[in-house]
Write an enzyme that holds these catalytic residues in place. Sequence first.
Site, PDB file in Angstrom:
ATOM      1  N   ASP A   1       0.864  -1.247  -0.170  1.00 12.10           N
ATOM      2  CA  ASP A   1       0.008   0.049   0.080  1.00 12.10           C
ATOM      3  C   ASP A   1       1.021   1.379  -0.070  1.00 12.10           C
ATOM      4  OD1 ASP A   1      -2.963   1.011   0.886  1.00 12.10           O
ATOM      5  OD2 ASP A   1      -1.189   2.209   1.879  1.00 12.10           O
TER       6      ASP A   1
ATOM      7  N   TYR B   1       2.624  10.012   0.000  1.00  9.08           N
ATOM      8  CA  TYR B   1       3.911   9.369   0.927  1.00  9.08           C
ATOM      9  C   TYR B   1       5.335   9.691   0.157  1.00  9.08           C
ATOM     10  CZ  TYR B   1       0.066   6.456   2.680  1.00  9.08           C
ATOM     11  OH  TYR B   1      -1.187   5.964   3.347  1.00  9.08           O
TER      12      TYR B   1
ATOM     13  N   LYS C   1      -2.964   5.935  -4.023  1.00  9.23           N
ATOM     14  CA  LYS C   1      -3.962   6.897  -3.597  1.00  9.23           C
ATOM     15  C   LYS C   1      -3.672   8.398  -4.217  1.00  9.23           C
ATOM     16  CE  LYS C   1      -3.777   4.784   0.950  1.00  9.23           C
ATOM     17  NZ  LYS C   1      -2.531   4.485   0.980  1.00  9.23           N
TER      18      LYS C   1
ATOM     19  N   HIS D   1      -7.639   9.896  -1.974  1.00 11.31           N
ATOM     20  CA  HIS D   1      -6.992   9.627  -0.561  1.00 11.31           C
ATOM     21  C   HIS D   1      -8.080  10.281   0.657  1.00 11.31           C
ATOM     22  CE1 HIS D   1      -2.840   9.357   1.276  1.00 11.31           C
ATOM     23  NE2 HIS D   1      -3.736   9.215   2.198  1.00 11.31           N
TER      24      HIS D   1
END
Length: 268
Positions: free
Chosen positions: A38, A43, A68, A101
Amino acid sequence: MNDGRRIPQIGLGTWPLDDAAAAEVVAAAIAAGYRHIDTAFRYGNERGVGQGIRASGVPREELFVTTKLDGEFQGGDRAIAGLDGSLERLGLDYVDLLLIHWPLPQRGEYISTWKTFERLVDAGKARSIGVSNFKPAHLDRLLAEARIPPAANQIQLNPRITRPEHRDYDSAHGIVTVSWGPLGPGTDLLDDPTVQRLAAKYGKTPAQIVLRWHTALGLVAIPKSANPQRLAQNIDIFDFALADEDVAALSALDDGTTPRADSDTGGH
Ligand code: A2P
């Protein structure tokens, strides 16, 4: 999932690993048996995740990769370029699961974004689509307009934040609930006396007890660890089962903590 595809019940969370750490940890996780990874645009580690996947040597089709797209890719077909960028960084030609997200309801663009996501399924760039940090009210609106219903909703969930109304809503609508922060990071959940008692009772680690609770409830969990031993123990949870009363004892640890993403602007 409601589109006939399968999602591995334990995945590797990758927040807050940077590219270099993600490359190492993803390769180690896949070697330890993980098949579900994931990540997210936000990120900043999609390149590292892609490197780890390639280094693992495991064929692409055996892996389940989620990413996402956050606010800057909502509305106006921005998700098309958004996913193209993620695929380029990951070095993949499709993701298994693409998530919105955050709903960002004040922006009012999650429905139009969803319409773009549906076209990304048609184009074969996302096999399944879903959402993250959505509340039932957001899902009500989305389901009223969706051609493809969301396959998953990824929310902050652990024995301290059990969210029964979210879980019930998701299961009533055929939506898989994915738990982020499954180990209650930043809290003393793993030191809780109930968790410690059950760890001793079953001869497992506190993290294994908590992850077995998620899977007993039918949830998918994506624990993150940068430590090889913990990575291995977090997926080694399918050789025992918690008694119903022990699942209930863990659920009773809910202390009313407000989930972090309830501002609709943050969380991970
Ligand atoms: P580390 O990466 O050093 O292992 P979550 O996945 O719920 O967000 O929690 C992540 C946090 O929990 C990280 O701080 C991680 O630290 C820690 N963690 C992950 N797995 C375990 C484990 N098996 N035992 C104890 N702590 C763990």
